[in-house]
Write a protein that holds these residues in place. Structure first.
Motif, PDB file in Angstrom:
ATOM      1  N   LEU A  93       0.805  -1.214   0.000  1.00  0.00           N
ATOM      2  CA  LEU A  93       0.000   0.000   0.000  1.00  0.00           C
ATOM      3  C   LEU A  93       0.842   1.270   0.000  1.00  0.00           C
ATOM      4  N   ALA A  94       2.065   1.180   0.491  1.00  0.00           N
ATOM      5  CA  ALA A  94       2.933   2.356   0.530  1.00  0.00           C
ATOM      6  C   ALA A  94       3.278   2.860  -0.873  1.00  0.00           C
ATOM      7  N   ALA A  95       3.114   2.003  -1.876  1.00  0.00           N
ATOM      8  CA  ALA A  95       3.427   2.403  -3.250  1.00  0.00           C
ATOM      9  C   ALA A  95       2.404   3.385  -3.807  1.00  0.00           C
ATOM     10  N   ILE A  96       1.191   3.428  -3.212  1.00  0.00           N
ATOM     11  CA  ILE A  96       0.127   4.283  -3.737  1.00  0.00           C
ATOM     12  C   ILE A  96       0.552   5.740  -3.784  1.00  0.00           C
ATOM     13  N   SER A  97       1.223   6.192  -2.735  1.00  0.00           N
ATOM     14  CA  SER A  97       1.617   7.599  -2.664  1.00  0.00           C
ATOM     15  C   SER A  97       2.821   7.926  -3.526  1.00  0.00           C
ATOM     16  N   GLN A 175      -3.184  -6.745   6.680  1.00  0.00           N
ATOM     17  CA  GLN A 175      -1.889  -6.870   7.344  1.00  0.00           C
ATOM     18  C   GLN A 175      -0.978  -5.702   6.996  1.00  0.00           C
ATOM     19  N   ASP A 176      -0.994  -5.306   5.735  1.00  0.00           N
ATOM     20  CA  ASP A 176      -0.171  -4.185   5.293  1.00  0.00           C
ATOM     21  C   ASP A 176      -0.615  -2.888   5.976  1.00  0.00           C
ATOM     22  N   GLY A 177      -1.944  -2.697   6.043  1.00  0.00           N
ATOM     23  CA  GLY A 177      -2.453  -1.483   6.668  1.00  0.00           C
ATOM     24  C   GLY A 177      -2.145  -1.397   8.153  1.00  0.00           C
ATOM     25  N   LEU A 178      -2.147  -2.535   8.835  1.00  0.00           N
ATOM     26  CA  LEU A 178      -1.907  -2.556  10.278  1.00  0.00           C
ATOM     27  C   LEU A 178      -0.433  -2.524  10.644  1.00  0.00           C
ATOM     28  N   THR A 179       0.385  -3.213   9.847  1.00  0.00           N
ATOM     29  CA  THR A 179       1.788  -3.390  10.228  1.00  0.00           C
ATOM     30  C   THR A 179       2.773  -2.693   9.300  1.00  0.00           C
ATOM     31  N   SER A 181       3.554  -4.022   6.514  1.00  0.00           N
ATOM     32  CA  SER A 181       4.162  -5.131   5.786  1.00  0.00           C
ATOM     33  C   SER A 181       3.065  -6.060   5.301  1.00  0.00           C
ATOM     34  N   ALA A 182       3.180  -6.484   4.045  1.00  0.00           N
ATOM     35  CA  ALA A 182       2.166  -7.385   3.481  1.00  0.00           C
ATOM     36  C   ALA A 182       2.155  -8.733   4.177  1.00  0.00           C
ATOM     37  N   TRP A 183       3.233  -9.050   4.882  1.00  0.00           N
ATOM     38  CA  TRP A 183       3.323 -10.359   5.528  1.00  0.00           C
ATOM     39  C   TRP A 183       2.892 -10.280   6.987  1.00  0.00           C
ATOM     40  N   GLY A 184       2.410  -9.101   7.418  1.00  0.00           N
ATOM     41  CA  GLY A 184       1.809  -9.008   8.741  1.00  0.00           C
ATOM     42  C   GLY A 184       2.771  -9.234   9.881  1.00  0.00           C
ATOM     43  N   TRP A 186       3.990  -8.983  13.168  1.00  0.00           N
ATOM     44  CA  TRP A 186       3.324  -8.545  14.386  1.00  0.00           C
ATOM     45  C   TRP A 186       4.165  -7.530  15.157  1.00  0.00           C
ATOM     46  N   SER A 187       5.489  -7.659  15.077  1.00  0.00           N
ATOM     47  CA  SER A 187       6.360  -6.754  15.823  1.00  0.00           C
ATOM     48  C   SER A 187       6.245  -5.316  15.345  1.00  0.00           C
ATOM     49  N   LEU A 188       5.719  -5.119  14.128  1.00  0.00           N
ATOM     50  CA  LEU A 188       5.580  -3.771  13.592  1.00  0.00           C
ATOM     51  C   LEU A 188       4.265  -3.118  13.991  1.00  0.00           C
ATOM     52  N   TYR A 189       3.319  -3.902  14.519  1.00  0.00           N
ATOM     53  CA  TYR A 189       2.010  -3.358  14.882  1.00  0.00           C
ATOM     54  C   TYR A 189       2.068  -2.863  16.328  1.00  0.00           C
ATOM     55  N   THR A 190       2.765  -1.763  16.522  1.00  0.00           N
ATOM     56  CA  THR A 190       2.999  -1.248  17.872  1.00  0.00           C
ATOM     57  C   THR A 190       1.763  -0.596  18.481  1.00  0.00           C
ATOM     58  N   ALA A 191       0.784  -0.236  17.652  1.00  0.00           N
ATOM     59  CA  ALA A 191      -0.400   0.451  18.164  1.00  0.00           C
ATOM     60  C   ALA A 191      -1.464  -0.508  18.693  1.00  0.00           C
ATOM     61  N   SER A 192      -1.241  -1.799  18.599  1.00  0.00           N
ATOM     62  CA  SER A 192      -2.252  -2.758  19.006  1.00  0.00           C
ATOM     63  C   SER A 192      -2.469  -2.745  20.518  1.00  0.00           C
ATOM     64  N   PRO A 193      -3.739  -2.629  20.962  1.00  0.00           N
ATOM     65  CA  PRO A 193      -4.018  -2.697  22.404  1.00  0.00           C
ATOM     66  C   PRO A 193      -3.740  -4.071  22.990  1.00  0.00           C
ATOM     67  N   LEU A 194      -3.644  -5.098  22.141  1.00  0.00           N
ATOM     68  CA  LEU A 194      -3.378  -6.447  22.621  1.00  0.00           C
ATOM     69  C   LEU A 194      -1.975  -6.586  23.199  1.00  0.00           C
ATOM     70  N   ARG A 195      -1.077  -5.670  22.862  1.00  0.00           N
ATOM     71  CA  ARG A 195       0.294  -5.747  23.356  1.00  0.00           C
ATOM     72  C   ARG A 195       0.349  -5.613  24.869  1.00  0.00           C
ATOM     73  N   ALA A 196      -0.693  -5.027  25.451  1.00  0.00           N
ATOM     74  CA  ALA A 196      -0.717  -4.861  26.904  1.00  0.00           C
ATOM     75  C   ALA A 196      -0.728  -6.205  27.629  1.00  0.00           C
TER      76      ALA A 196
END
Length: 223
Positions: A93-97, A175-179, A181-184, A186-196
């Motif tokens: 998705l980063a290619a769109i811009s 996965q790309d939108g959340l992290t 990365s197209a491969w999802g 998880w370490s890149l999804y720092t905004a997830s409330p589940l990390r608590a």
């Protein structure tokens, strides 16, 4: 239905599609929303055309995500005037811009041309009534065949692969939108409330923190 004859009549309409392409074991004819319960063959054909088209686009899109990662990108410039190289365009998705305005214009014009050529440059109703779903006159080398059973097997495979690809590309988008990365990753999804809750007891490899129903998605520690 409360009426044996009403039940049989309703079922007969659905039975009309049980021998269509794409009806495969173990599921058989699967229509959980009842879209074909009225037995309208014209509507079924229009939806089948859309399914094949979306499946083909999704297969190409999924490969478009995967191929640059493993095969690399084209050498040279995507836009010489903007000094933009193919290597400068990120995957996903980063290619769109990054795509220049004139690049988007070319993409839209080509998409419209493909859509129009698929209809033989005619109206939807006229073209759809004359063409078999997905058959636009092009015979792919090594894939097209005149042997009935083999042709049916390959067309069924195309439908199955297209359905899988539609699910796959949507998964990649999420996965790309959340992290990022197209491969999802998880370490890149720092905004997830589940990390608590990742350091809680019971979080064990290889599954890690597993909450398929999303019961802890609000991050409420008291709950």
């Amino acid at each position: 239905t409360g009426d044996i004859w009403g039940g049989l009549a309703k079922s007969a309409k659905i039975f009309a599609f049980e021998n269509e392409l794409g009806v495969q074991q173990p599921v058989g004819f699967w229509d959980p929303l009842g879209l074909s319960k009225d037995g309208d063959a014209a509507v079924f054909k229009r939806r089948r055309i859309s399914e094949i088209k979306h499946g083909r686009i999704s297969m190409l899109a999924a490969m478009g995500y995967i191929t640059p990662t493993f095969a690399g990108k084209f050498p040279g410039y995507l836009s010489p005037s903007a000094g933009l190289k193919f290597a400068d365009v990120p995957n996903g998705l980063a290619a769109i811009s990054k795509v220049p305005v004139f690049g988007w214009i070319q993409i839209v014009v080509y998409a419209l041309y493909v859509e129009a050529s698929g209809l033989n440059f005619g109206y939807f109703d006229e073209a759809n009534s004359k063409l078999a779903p997905g058959d636009y006159g092009w015979k792919p080398p090594l894939l097209a065949t005149s042997v009935p059973e083999l042709r049916k097997k390959r067309l069924n495979a195309e439908l199955a692969n297209g359905r899988l690809a539609m699910m796959a590309i949507i998964g990649m988008f999420f996965q790309d939108g959340l992290t990022g990365s197209a491969w999802g990753d998880w370490s890149l999804y720092t905004a997830s409330p589940l990390r608590a809750f990742e350091g809680e007891l019971g979080v064990q490899a290889p599954v890690g923190f597993w909450d398929p129903l999303g019961l802890s998605k609000n991050g409420d520690a008291a709950v």
